[in-house]
Structure formats: structure tokens, C-alpha cells
Design a protein around this motif. Structure first.
Motif, PDB file in Angstrom:
ATOM      1  N   MET A  81      42.303  46.442  46.739  1.00  0.00           N
ATOM      2  CA  MET A  81      43.536  46.763  46.015  1.00  0.00           C
ATOM      3  C   MET A  81      43.917  45.693  44.999  1.00  0.00           C
ATOM      4  N   VAL A  82      43.502  44.435  45.222  1.00  0.00           N
ATOM      5  CA  VAL A  82      43.895  43.334  44.328  1.00  0.00           C
ATOM      6  C   VAL A  82      42.679  42.665  43.712  1.00  0.00           C
ATOM      7  N   SER A  83      41.588  43.382  43.607  1.00  0.00           N
ATOM      8  CA  SER A  83      40.360  42.797  43.072  1.00  0.00           C
ATOM      9  C   SER A  83      40.537  42.391  41.609  1.00  0.00           C
ATOM     10  N   PRO A  84      39.947  41.261  41.196  1.00  0.00           N
ATOM     11  CA  PRO A  84      40.057  40.842  39.784  1.00  0.00           C
ATOM     12  C   PRO A  84      39.453  41.830  38.804  1.00  0.00           C
ATOM     13  N   VAL A  85      38.566  42.723  39.265  1.00  0.00           N
ATOM     14  CA  VAL A  85      37.962  43.696  38.347  1.00  0.00           C
ATOM     15  C   VAL A  85      38.903  44.854  38.061  1.00  0.00           C
TER      16      VAL A  85
END
Length: 952
Positions: free
Chosen positions: A294-298
Motif C-alpha cells: 500500500m505504501v510502496s515507493p513505486v
């Protein structure tokens, strides 16, 4: 029937037929039998032989089994046998278990066999549609084999089956109904089916999500015990990962549905963390991965920030920090928790501030950042854990200038506390330890504290280190270069070079400090010019990058190391082409490409830990500009500086005009506000005047009624008493006179009202005129005078309203007395009282008349002041128009000058190109052409000859 019993029981009279023959006879029986019982027995026999004779059953019975599925829909038992037989033929799981001890070729043949039969089954898409229809059957013996068969088909030919299901009406919805089945076996296998169905297909993932999949899966996880649950929880989490990973639509739907809040109870770990089961570790690991998705840098920055905010507000981040600081947590869960916390706080100021305030449960309490850094610089900690701590520290400092300042402040002399361990002390200790991995991690961590922060780069120059007793302290910058020149391990030198490049980039003061040490430039040139091995070539490339930064960000404050002298040094000692080749080697390195892919430092071994993700961005940004700066001549630099200065001058002029316009806008806004306030005051006065006019009209009507009553009373009293009639007659005359004076007073009041309206219109026009000019002081004083006059008029109107009120009271008194006088027997005394009242009214009317005269004089003065203000307004308007014309003219001149300069630059460039081409053509024709350098040399030679002749 005896034949089937013989096949099943293994008892047969005579020679045993081969497996292929038996299967052929069974297939004939399935195709030709008219009795359902015979066909059922034949299919049952095929099922029992399908595992041992997989090839023969699949080859001969496939079509017959599919035909059974189409024709015998009424008998659930034969449908179940047929589905089980097809599953045994297509699925590779059983073969994998049997072939574990065999060679790889046999295993490959088994896999190919499953793919071959899958292709045969899928040749007709109607077969898959038929299978979906059979899944609607509630009978356990049909539904469960159907689910397993479809799962096997998806494993073997996933994309093709997904396409058929996607175009099938209500295909996905039928499969979603499996999650609502009360039989756990079917529900659990339905989870496995949906896992295979949602792999790599965003369209199906969206349909499944909008079929209320999130709600159902979270309910199952809660029912099964969350992280303490079994394999079913793991299957649900794997399906959730399939639905959310790299699917922004589903991620947004998950967030908007408030499902993030339902994840918090998963991480409520008790105080007793001993005895973690393998399944619990797996479940919690998948739950942490779900948070990271949910908070991935991608993901898009907006979606990530929104999820980070939700996780902080619902307390999920706080719960993760509790696990982070808890004791007894398995190492792999702790590592994944650190990575999860890293991405939850990355780039979120609120979350980063909260993480900075988290303390470890120690005595005395220490910040969580300090505890994590202690693990990072400890060489006895696992490698993956140290990488996770480094990633957490990087995410804490990402776009967090406040946090960067706090870390650098722990290194400054004024803030060092000798009684406690700070983050800065740990970083310095790791930077200069004997462990190369600690050196690299500390250097990268300190570089992130300086990333895109010029203030902290300058502050770090103040850091002084005590190397040994009796020796003066040295700066941190000098100590880094000293260790670099000592020839330590490649990993240590790479880390220090990355730190130095990040430190001095875009910081001319740091470049000056670096060049001030006379040993640094010779060391860099010596390193670059040598011919060394593969690993040393990477160090050479970083040294070339560091030297190029010293050229590009050099402010020429040191005479011995100006831009031009450094470029001459490169040309003499290294060679420009060799320098650029060494510089470009950085981006060609395999580990550079791997580090540039994602921010998280993931390395298979400590030896391959060489590049940082943010540093790869810096290299990509500086490689081209450094190459141009090295090849650029001094004349080109001078021309560029002149062009920059000219453009800066034009920009300054434009900026001045913009500031002037802003000031005028502010003045206009103030005047508009003044006009608004005065307009509101005018409206209030108008309302007051209207109210007073209505009151005057009411008094007039009441006065007329009173006059008629008094006239009738006078006529009645004239018949009874002569004296009384004289008094009443006198009273009637006085009342008539009083009425005329009141009428005159009303007319004067109307005239004043008209004049007051004219004044209001004049004030409004003056305000609108004042809003268009910067000549504010004179207009402001006139407006002040008008406001004072308005206040005077308002007070006069109020006094008149007071007088009118008194007249009203007196009228009522007269009316009351007149009524009393009509019934009283002594009219003479009442008449005398009325006469006194009339005299008092006459005196008040005289005062009102004088007051009206004074108001007329004031109106005349206001008219004169209005004429004067109109003249001032005309002059001011003309001045503003002239200024506006001059401003537009200047702006036009600026634009034309910019365009002319651009044209001149283009003409100069074309002219230089033409001259160069003509010189080349003349040289090709054999003509001698003298370059500018030759002309300068010849002029110098001529001057020397003339000096020699003069001496002779």
C-alpha cells in the motif's frame, strides 16, 4: 458387470489385458452403453486407472469424459468421477510427488504431459464455459472436483484460461460465490483457485475486488484467528497481495473502503513473544508485505501519501513501532517490520516526526533511531537486518530537512552530550571502524543526512574530530580524505567517495574546503591516471566524479585551483578522453544498474554492497554536465557568463516592474476596501433617512387629524363663551401658522435629503477614482473631510429626529388636553395653557429655521469642495494613464531587447560556423590561412623584433 468387477478387483480369468487395451474397452463402454449405471461404472474404472496410466487415459478418454459432462448433467455421481479423472490427467502435483527421486528429464516429461492435455481441453473454449456452469452445482461431488480441475488448468495455461473466463458472462462472479460456501474444503480450494485466476491480470483483479472480495477475505482472516490462524489465513493474504500489488485502482478502493483500519488488529502482539510457530511467522510476514504494497515507493506519490496518513491516524504505524521495539520477535519478522516502518514513514513529515519521538524500552530510554543505528554498525548482526536498518534511516531522512538537521546537530561541538550516545557518534564510529561494511553503511547514512540540504552541508564542515592524544583535531572532511588516501578496502573507499561527492556537490564552500588541502587534488589525479583492475576502475571513476564536481561547482576563490587550472591539470596529467572514459565507467557497472532500480538496498552478499540508490540519481545528473565542463574552453565560459549576466539584468528589471505592479495592486486593494466601508456607511445613512421620512409623514398625518379635532372643538366652544372663542380663535391661527412652518420645515428637510444623496454619489465617484491612482495622501485627506461632514450631517439628522419625537409627544399632549377641554367647564384655563404651548412651539420653529440656514451654508461649502476634488481627480487620472503607458512601453522594450540578443547570438554562431567552413575550404585549396592563435603569435614575435631594433 463382471468385466467391471474384474477390472476393479483385479480378479480376471485368462490372460491379463494390457493397460491400453483395458482403457480402450472402458472408453468403448462409456461411448456405447445406454444404461447410466454402465457408463458410471466405466468412468469410475477410468478414474482408478488415471493415475497409473495417465498418458493412455488422457489420450483415449478425454473426449468421452467431456461428452459425459455435457450429456449426463442430471447424475452428480458420474459428473464427479469424470471431473476427478480429468483432474488426475491434467494436474502435475501427483506426478511431482512420485518423481522426486527420478531425474529431471522424467519430471519435465510429466510437466509437458499436463500442458499437452490442458491444450487439448482448452482447444474448445466451450469446455471451460461448461466447467464454469458445473461450478454452480451445489453438490459436493461435483463442485469440489470442478474447483480442483479449474485450478489445475489455470496453473498450466493461466493467461488463456483467464481470457476465456473474462469474456464468459458472470464467469468471475460464479467463482466468487465459492468464498461463501459453508463447506470449508470448497471455500479453501476456492481461495487457491482465485489465487491462480488473479495472477498477472489487472482486469480480473478489478472485477474480483469489486465483487466484495476485500470484505470477504478480511472476514475469513478474522474468523481464522488473524496472525495466529492456519494455512487458510496464508491463502487469504496471498490472494490479497495478488489483488493489490501493482494495481492502483484496487489500492485506492482498499483505502477508500476503510480496510486499512481493519489491518491494525493483525499486529497486536502480546508481551509473551516466545514460541512463535512457523505458520504465525509466515502469516505475519505476509501481513507486513501487504502493508508495504500500500505504501510502496513505486506507487504514485499521492496514493502513497494518502495511505501513510491513514495508517498514522488509525494507529497502525504506532502498532508497528511497538513490534519494532518488542523483545523476543523472530529476526526475519523484525527485519520485515523495519522495512515496513521505513516505507510507512518515507516522505511523510508527520510519520517521520512520530518515528523520531519513539523511544526504546531501555533504562535510560533511548531513541529508536539510536538503537537501530547501533545494530547497523555492529558487525555481529545479520546482514539483512543491517540493510533493513540502513533503509529505515534513509526513509527517515527522505525529504525531511528537519530530521537531517537533528542528525547533523548531534555531530556539532555545541550539542555533543558526553553522557549519552547520539546518532552522530554512532555514524562517526561506523565510518572509521575496521569493518568495511560498517564504513559503507555509515558513509551512505551520513550522505542521506546531507541530501539536497545546502545548510547541513555547510554545518558539517564545522565538525572536528580528535584523532589521538596530543594532536590537534582535524575536520571530518579532512579525516575522510586521509582514510581514502591510506588505501583501505574497495567497499570503504567507495562509501567515502560517495559521501564526499554528495557533500561537496552544489556547495561551493565545501569545494573550497576540499581543495584547500594541497594533497587532495594530486591524490585524485594519481588515482585516475593509473591502470588498475576491475574493482579499482570503479574507484577511479568515483575519483573522476569527485574531481569533476570540484570543477563544476568551483567559485574560483582559490588561485591555485580555479576551474581553468584544474582543467589544464586534467589535460596534462590524465587526458580529457581518458578522464571521461573513467567517469562513464560508473554507469556501466552492473551493480550501479541494480541499485538504480529501487530505493531499498537489497544485495545478495555484503561484497556486492557498493552503490546507493540516491547516489545513482546524483551520478546521472552530474555525468553530462561534468563532461561538458571539462571539454568547454575558457572563452565559451566567459561568453556564457556574459549571457547569464545580461539575462540576470533583464530578469532584475522585470522583477522590479513586477514588484511595482504588486505594490499598486496592494494600494488598489486598500482603496477598494475603503470604498466598500464608506459605501456600507452610506447605505446605513440612507436607511436612517428613509426611516425618518416615514416618521415625519406619520407625524404630518397625525397633526392634520389633531388640527381638525381642534377646529371642531373651537366651533363648539364659540357658542357658549365669547372669551373662550377668542382664545380658541387665536389658537386656531397659531396652529395654522405652525402647520405652515412645519410644511416649510419638511420641504427644507427634503432639499437636504437630495443634497445629501448628491454628496454620497460624489463620494462614491471620488473613491472609484482614488482606486485607480497611487496618489493616495491628498485623496485620503479629502475623503476624511467628507467623512467628517457626513458625521456632522448624521448628528444633525439625529437631532432633528429628536425634535420630531418631542413634537410628537407634545402633539399627543395637545390631543389629550383637547379631549379633556371639550368636557371641562373651565375652558379659559385650558386655552391659556394651549397658548403657552404654542409660544414654545414658535420658539422651537425659529430655532429650526436658523438651523436650516446653517445647513444651507454647509451644503454650499460641500459643493465647493466637491468641485475642487473633481479637479484633483481629473489630474490624478491623467497621471495614472501616463504611468501605465510608460510601463507598457518599458515591458515592450525588454521583450524586444531579449529577442534581439537571441538573434545576435544566433547570428554570431552562424558567422563562426561559416568562417570555420571557409577556412577549411581555403586550406583544402592550398591557401595559407592564419588562425587567431597564429596571428597572436606573429604579433608577439613582431613586438619582440621591434624591441630588439630599439635596443640596437
Amino acid at each position: 458387470m463382471n468385466f467391471f468387477r474384474g477390472v476393479i478387483s483385479g480378479q480376471a480369468a485368462g490372460p491379463q489385458p494390457s493397460g491400453a487395451e483395458t482403457i480402450q474397452k472402458l472408453c468403448d463402454r462409456v461411448a456405447s452403453s445406454t444404461l447410466l449405471e454402465d457408463r458410471r461404472d466405466a468412468v469410475r474404472a477410468l478414474k482408478s486407472l488415471s493415475k497409473k496410466y495417465r498418458m493412455e487415459v488422457g489420450t483415449q478418454a478425454m473426449d468421452h469424459l467431456i461428452n459425459i459432462l455435457q450429456t449426463d448433467r442430471s447424475d452428480s455421481e458420474i459428473l464427479g468421477y469424470a471431473l476427478d479423472t480429468l483432474y488426475n490427467v491434467i494436474c502435475n502435483d501427483e506426478e511431482e510427488e512420485q518423481d522426486e527421486s527420478e531425474d529431471e528429464n522424467a519430471q519435465k516429461q510429466a510437466d509437458d504431459l499436463g500442458l499437452q492435455f490442458t491444450d487439448t481441453f482448452v482447444q474448445d473454449p466451450e469446455h471451460v464455459t461448461l466447467l464454469l456452469t458445473l461450478l454452480e452445482e451445489f453438490d459436493f461431488h461435483v463442485r469440489w472436483p470442478g474447483v480442483k480441475l479449474l485450478t489445475a488448468l489455470l496453473k498450466n495455461q493461466g493467461p488463456q484460461i483467464q481470457g476465456i473466463i473474462l469474456v464468459s458472462p458472470m464467469g468471475v462472479s460464479r467463482l466468487m460465490d465459492l468464498l461463501a460456501d459453508s463447506r470449508e474444503v470448497i471455500r479453501n480450494d476456492g481461495l487457491l483457485l482465485l489465487q491462480q485466476l488473479t495472477k498477472g491480470n489487472a482486469a480480473i483483479q478489478k472485477i474480483v475486488a469489486f465483487e466484495n472480495a476485500f470484505e470477504r477475505l478480511l472476514d475469513i482472516i478474522t474468523e481464522e484467528g488473524s496472525s495466529d490462524g492456519g494455512i487458510v489465513v496464508e491463502d487469504c493474504l496471498l490472494l490479497l497481495l495478488n489483488l493489490l500489488k501493482n494495481n492502483s485502482s484496487n489500492q485506492n478502493f482498499f483505502k477508500e473502503g476503510s480496510y486499512i483500519q481493519r489491518m491494525k488488529p493483525w499486529f497486536e502482539v502480546g508481551d509473551d513473544n516466545s514460541g512463535w510457530s512457523a505458520q504465525k511467522v509466515t502469516n505475519l510476514h505476509l501481513m507486513l508485505q501487504l502493508v508495504r504494497v500500500m505504501v510502496s515507493p513505486v506507487n504514485s506519490p499521492g496514493a502513497t501519501a494518502s495511505c501513510q496518513k491513514s495508517m498514522f491516524q488509525c494507529g497502525l504505524l504506532q502498532q508497528l513501532c511497538t513490534i519494532l521495539m518488542a523483545t523476543g520477535v523472530p529476526a526475519d519478522i523484525l527485519t520485515e517490520t523495519i522495512n515496513t516502518v521505513s516505507e510507512v514513514i518515507r516522505g511523510s513529515q508527520v510519520n517521520q516526526d512520530y518515528f523520531a519521538s519513539v523511544n526504546a524500552p531501555s533504562n535510560p530510554p533511548r531513541p529508536a533511531i539510536v538503537v537501530l543505528l547501533m545494530s547497523m554498525v555492529n558487525e555481529r548482526q545479520p546482514f539483512v537486518l543491517r540493510c533493513a536498518v540502513l533503509y529505515c534511516f534513509q526513509c527517515f531522512l527522505y525529504k525531511n530537512q528537519k530530521g537531517q538537521g537533528e542528525i547533523v546537530a548531534t555531530l556539532l561541538p555545541s550539542t555533543i552530550d558526553a553522557n549519552s550516545i547520539s546518532a552522530g557518534q554512532l555514524l562517526c564510529g561506523g565510518l572509521f571502524s575496521a569493518d568495511s561494511l560498517s564504513n559503507w553503511c555509515a558513509a551512505v547514512a551520513l550522505a542521506h543526512a546531507l541530501q539536497d540540504n545546502l545548510t547541513q552541508k555547510e554545518q558539517l564542515l564545522r565538525v572536528q574530530l580528535a584523532t589521538s592524544l596530543g594532536k590537534p583535531p582535524v575536520s571530518l572532511l579532512q579525516q575522510c580524505t586521509n582514510i581514502l588516501s591510506q588505501g583501505s578496502k574497495v567497499q570503504t573507499r567507495v562509501g567515502l567517495l560517495m559521501l564526499l561527492c554528495t557533500w561537496i556537490s552544489n556547495c561551493p564552500i565545501a569545494v573550497t574546503h576540499f581543495l584547500h588541502n594541497q594533497e587532495n587534488v594530486p591524490f585524485l589525479t594519481a588515482q585516475i591516471s593509473e591502470n588498475l583492475g576491475e574493482d579499482e576502475r570503479l574507484v577511479q571513476g568515483l575519483c573522476a566524479l569527485l574531481l569533476g564536481i570540484c570543477i563544476y561547482y568551483n567559485d574560483n576563490s582559490l588561485e591555485n585551483y580555479t576551474k581553468e587550472k584544474l582543467k589544464q591539470l586534467i589535460e596534462k596529467r590524465i587526458g580529457k578522453e581518458n578522464f571521461v572514459e573513467k567517469l562513464c565507467f560508473i554507469t556501466k557497472h552492473e551493480l550501479y544498474s541494480r541499485a538504480a532500480q529501487k530505493p531499498q538496498p537489497v544485495f545478495p552478499s555484503p561484497e556486492q554492497m557498493l552503490f546507493d540508490h540516491e547516489f545513482t540519481k546524483l551520478v546521472k545528473e552530474l555525468e553530462g554536465v561534468i563532461t561538458k565542463a571539462v571539454h568547454k574552453s575558457s572563452e565559451e565560459e566567459k561568453k556564457e557568463e556574459e549571457v547569464k549576466k545580461t539575462l540576470e539584468q533583464h530578469d532584475n528589471i522585470v522583477t522590479q516592474y513586477k514588484e511595482l505592479i504588486r505594490e499598486q495592486d496592494a494600494q488598489l486593494q486598500e482603496l477598494k476596501e475603503q470604498v466598500t466601508s464608506m459605501t456600507s456607511q452610506n447605505e446605513q445613512l440612507q436607511a436612517t433617512i428613509t426611516q425618518q421620512q416615514s416618521q415625519i409623514q406619520q407625524h404630518k398625518d397625525q397633526y392634520n387629524i389633531l388640527k381638525l379635532k381642534l377646529a371642531k372643538e373651537n366651533q363648539g366652544q364659540s357658542n357658549s363663551q365669547g372669551d373662550g372663542s377668542q382664545v380658541n380663535g387665536l389658537q386656531t391661527e397659531e396652529l395654522t401658522q405652525l402647520r405652515e412652518e412645519v410644511e416649510e420645515l419638511r420641504k427644507q428637510h427634503s432639499l437636504l435629503q437630495t443634497q445629501l444623496g448628491d454628496k454620497d454619489a460624489l463620494i462614491s465617484s471620488l473613491k472609484s477614482g482614488a482606486a485607480q491612482t497611487a496618489e493616495g495622501p491628498a485623496g485620503g485627506s479629502d475623503n476624511t473631510e467628507l467623512l467628517q461632514e457626513l458625521e456632522a450631517l448624521r448628528s444633525q439628522v439625529q437631532s432633528q429626529s429628536t425634535e420630531i419625537g418631542q413634537l410628537k409627544m407634545e402633539r399627543q399632549d395637545l390631543l389629550r388636553r383637547a379631549e379633556v377641554g371639550s368636557s371641562d367647564t373651565l375652558p379659559s384655563s385650558d386655552s391659556s395653557l394651549d397658548a403657552a404651548k404654542m409660544a414654545e412651539l414658535e420658539s422651537r420653529l425659529g430655532a429650526q429655521t436658523s438651523e436650516m440656514e446653517r445647513l444651507k451654508a454647509e451644503v454650499k461649502n460641500l459643493s465647493e469642495s466637491r468641485a475642487e476634488l473633481e479637479k484633483r481627480l481629473d489630474s490624478t487620472t491623467s497621471t495614472v494613464a501616463i504611468l501605465q503607458t510608460e510601463k507598457e512601453k518599458l515591458q515592450t522594450d525588454v521583450q524586444e531587447s531579449k529577442k534581439e540578443q537571441d538573434d545576435l547570438l544566433m547570428l554570431l554562431a552562424d558567422q563562426d560556423q561559416k568562417i570555420t567552413s571557409l577556412k577549411k575550404r581555403l586550406k583544402e585549396l592550398g591557401e595559407t590561412v592564419e588562425d587567431e592563435d597564429d596571428l597572436d603569435t606573429r604579433d608577439q614575435t613582431d613586438d619582440d623584433d621591434e624591441e630588439d631594433e630599439d635596443e640596437d
